[in-house]
Design a protein around this motif. Structure first.
Motif, PDB file in Angstrom:
ATOM      1  N   ILE A 265       0.914  -0.976   0.034  1.00 12.39           N
ATOM      2  CA  ILE A 265      -0.124   0.061  -0.113  1.00 12.39           C
ATOM      3  C   ILE A 265       0.878   1.174  -0.001  1.00 12.39           C
TER       4      ILE A 265
ATOM      5  N   VAL B 100       1.115   5.051   0.601  1.00 10.88           N
ATOM      6  CA  VAL B 100       0.339   6.005   1.380  1.00 10.88           C
ATOM      7  C   VAL B 100       0.770   7.532   0.914  1.00 10.88           C
ATOM      8  N   PRO B 101       0.106   8.305   0.317  1.00 11.74           N
ATOM      9  CA  PRO B 101       0.826   9.593   0.107  1.00 11.74           C
ATOM     10  C   PRO B 101       0.929  10.398   1.427  1.00 11.74           C
TER      11      PRO B 101
ATOM     12  N   ILE C 195      -0.033  13.928  -4.425  1.00 12.58           N
ATOM     13  CA  ILE C 195       0.328  12.750  -4.571  1.00 12.58           C
ATOM     14  C   ILE C 195      -0.822  11.801  -4.983  1.00 12.58           C
ATOM     15  N   GLY C 196      -1.719  11.940  -3.997  1.00  9.89           N
ATOM     16  CA  GLY C 196      -2.846  10.979  -4.275  1.00  9.89           C
ATOM     17  C   GLY C 196      -3.998  11.751  -3.238  1.00  9.89           C
TER      18      GLY C 196
ATOM     19  N   GLY D 191      -7.330  11.592  -3.902  1.00  5.55           N
ATOM     20  CA  GLY D 191      -8.629  10.841  -3.676  1.00  5.55           C
ATOM     21  C   GLY D 191      -8.673  10.670  -2.144  1.00  5.55           C
TER      22      GLY D 191
ATOM     23  N   ASP E 267     -10.740   8.591   0.176  1.00  6.16           N
ATOM     24  CA  ASP E 267     -10.316   7.257   0.656  1.00  6.16           C
ATOM     25  C   ASP E 267      -9.879   6.367  -0.175  1.00  6.16           C
ATOM     26  N   ASP E 268      -9.030   6.904  -1.080  1.00  7.05           N
ATOM     27  CA  ASP E 268      -8.326   6.030  -1.999  1.00  7.05           C
ATOM     28  C   ASP E 268      -7.073   5.656  -1.400  1.00  7.05           C
ATOM     29  N   LEU E 269      -6.353   4.415  -1.661  1.00  7.64           N
ATOM     30  CA  LEU E 269      -5.526   4.013  -1.492  1.00  7.64           C
ATOM     31  C   LEU E 269      -4.660   3.174  -2.733  1.00  7.64           C
ATOM     32  N   LEU E 270      -3.310   3.641  -2.893  1.00 11.62           N
ATOM     33  CA  LEU E 270      -2.808   3.149  -4.007  1.00 11.62           C
ATOM     34  C   LEU E 270      -1.980   1.712  -3.908  1.00 11.62           C
ATOM     35  N   THR E 271      -2.117   0.875  -4.967  1.00 13.48           N
ATOM     36  CA  THR E 271      -1.607  -0.422  -4.460  1.00 13.48           C
ATOM     37  C   THR E 271      -0.579  -0.484  -5.900  1.00 13.48           C
ATOM     38  N   LEU E 272       0.176  -1.760  -5.901  1.00 12.40           N
ATOM     39  CA  LEU E 272       0.795  -1.879  -7.197  1.00 12.40           C
ATOM     40  C   LEU E 272       0.177  -3.378  -7.840  1.00 12.40           C
ATOM     41  N   ASN E 273       0.321  -3.307  -9.048  1.00 13.41           N
ATOM     42  CA  ASN E 273      -0.079  -4.817  -9.718  1.00 13.41           C
ATOM     43  C   ASN E 273       1.150  -5.466  -9.299  1.00 13.41           C
TER      44      ASN E 273
END
Lengths: 104, 409
Positions: A27, A29-30, A35-36, A38, A40-46
């Motif tokens: 995960i 987290v900005p 950076i992010g 959004g 409630d959004d979280l960024l993950t990687l494929n």
């Protein structure tokens, strides 16, 4: 695509993000704005992204990472190179990665 | 991150996607009650102590102790920490704690009355966004109504100033209210304001049940709180104000959440998170302060609290004959707030039914048409059938209203 990326450089996670591995999921987290955004959004990687990330955090040169991934995966060498370039470029653009130092 | 088109980076909204492919982390969110002190002296509050209360302040955990707990929470997989109180911004080290939490990769959910939000704090929230909407409690929209509730001269102006700073700086926040005689006439205005805020996804929540003090420390305050409670009928009338909009979802809600739960005490979500009070005691939730159920984090760890102490609570069963006769056989528990925390604050134990909540649940069920006048839910023999028939009936009424027939798409 390749022109902005330095093969001899080491790219590391920016201090503006915290990357957390929780229950096998990476995960990002900005920390700072921009950076992010959004809420409630979280960024993950494929999976490809995660494989490249795992190498980057070991502070290896990009060329070294590409060679390692070529040995690790069966995909065509060109595809692996494209993925690594694409990934680094994308994360640099988003402020998630930064260039630590070019190696001579 | 709107509009991500990357093959590598995936944007995950908690509500839309399962975040965890394998299993949930041990802890998903931690609530931290930074202080019980507050700069308001609200007539309805079940927690606040005076802002300048020195003996309370010196008992509170210091920055280093909080840092240790935040670090443990992050290590256990928590993604969000909620800072609440009292008024959490009374802590002089709030900015430090906020930065520590964010740098650990935690999102911060702040509950505040907004009175202490100044330009410096607003700037911090711009530079390092909390990644969760700040939740501001609104006690009234005029000085008179606001300060009748807060009992602090000048508090309304400070609240306005704080909220203005959030609005001007586009710092995402939502509002919520407390339904009290002093502001009852302003509910529509509060809702209109909320509707104009870009970050509100639904109308604001209003507290109206007036929980008693979880510390069980002030019978006088409890007596005042009891006087502020709306009658069950008034409470239901208030809850019905968005009925037209909410009713379609009510039938499926009842089908899912109404049912007999037997003698299990903790049928809530307690155990997936938890709360740490201002002095470092872990509690199953913000309201439940029964000393036998709390855990001293200064002598142990969050992991120990969650893995060894808490699971024993999950298996606890009610013993109270009244609970076993009524609540254990009641199928309205999805409509009822009855829980160990309420029993604790009202009666000093975990399983005495709270009459007020029972009355509200029955009034609500009667209004919905689930129960006839005078019926008691624990006396209904065919509870499941009752709910199924009721839900079918509601869907059919709704379908007719929308011009749908069973064969019509």
């Amino acid at each position: 695509m390749k022109q902005d990326i330095d093969l001899k450089a080491i790219y590391v996670p920016s201090e503006d993000v915290v990357a957390r591995e929780i229950e096998g999921e990476l995960i990002i987290v900005p920390i700072v704005a921009g950076i992010g955004d959004g809420l409630d959004d979280l960024l993950t990687l494929n999976e490809t992204g995660k494989a490249i990330w795992d190498q980057l955090i070991q502070k290896k040169q990009l060329s070294e990472i590409i060679e390692l991934l070529k040995k690790q995966f069966k995909s065509a060498a060109e595809k692996i190179e494209q993925d690594v370039y694409g990934f680094v470029k994308e994360l640099l653009k988003r402020g998630i990665l930064k260039m630590q130092s070019p190696r001579s | 991150m709107k509009g991500i088109r990357s093959p590598f980076v995936i944007r995950k909204t908690r509500q839309q996607h399962p975040l965890w492919r394998k299993r949930q982390p041990l802890l998903s969110q931690l609530d931290i009650e930074l202080t019980e002190r507050c700069n308001n002296n609200c007539i309805h509050c079940c927690i606040n102590l005076p802002a300048a209360n020195r003996s309370t302040r010196i008992r509170e955990l210091d920055t280093t102790q909080w840092e240790s707990i935040l670090r443990q929470a992050a290590d256990l997989g928590a993604l969000t920490v909620r800072f609440t109180g009292g008024e959490p911004l009374l802590r002089k080290d709030f900015p430090d704690l906020y930065i520590i939490a964010r740098k650990l990769g935690l999102k911060v959910l702040l509950f505040t009355n907004a009175r202490l939000i100044d330009a410096k704090l607003a700037h911090l929230f711009i530079r390092i966004p909390p990644l969760e909407r700040i939740e501001v409690t609104v006690f009234g929209l005029t000085r008179k109504s606001y300060e009748t509730v807060t009992k602090v001269h000048g508090s309304f102006l400070e609240f306005q100033k704080g909220v203005r700073l959030l609005e001007e700086n586009r710092i995402p926040f939502i509002i919520k209210g407390v339904y009290l005689p002093a502001n009852a006439d302003e509910v529509n205005q509060i809702e209109a304001w909320a509707a104009a805020l870009p970050w509100m996804e639904h109308p604001p929540d209003f507290s109206l049940l007036m929980e008693l003090r979880g510390r069980r420390d002030s019978p006088a305050k409890n007596r005042s709180l009891l006087k502020l409670r709306s009658s069950p009928e008034t409470a239901v009338t208030f809850m019905r104000r968005h009925e037209k909009k909410n009713m379609p979802g009510m039938a499926s809600f009842c089908e899912r959440f109404v049912g007999i739960k037997g003698d299990i005490l903790f049928s809530c979500g307690a155990g997936t998170g938890g709360c740490v009070d201002a002095y470092g005691r872990w509690q199953p939730c913000l309201s439940l302060r029964h000393p036998d159920l709390t855990y001293d984090l200064l002598k142990g760890s969050l992991e120990d609290a969650l893995t060894r102490h808490f699971p024993t609570l999950k298996g606890m069963k009610a013993q109270n004959p009244d609970f076993l006769q009524r609540c254990a056989r009641c199928f309205l528990r999805g409509l009822c707030e009855q829980c160990p925390a309420w029993s604790w604050s009202e009666h000093g134990n975990l399983d005495t039914p709270v009459e007020y909540l029972c009355q509200i649940a029955h009034a609500w069920a009667h209004h919905l048409g689930i129960l006839a006048a005078g019926e008691k839910s624990w006396e209904i023999q065919d509870a499941s059938q009752r709910i199924i028939s009721w839900a079918k009936n509601r869907s059919s009424i709704q379908g007719n209203r929308e011009g749908k027939s069973p064969g019509k798409k």
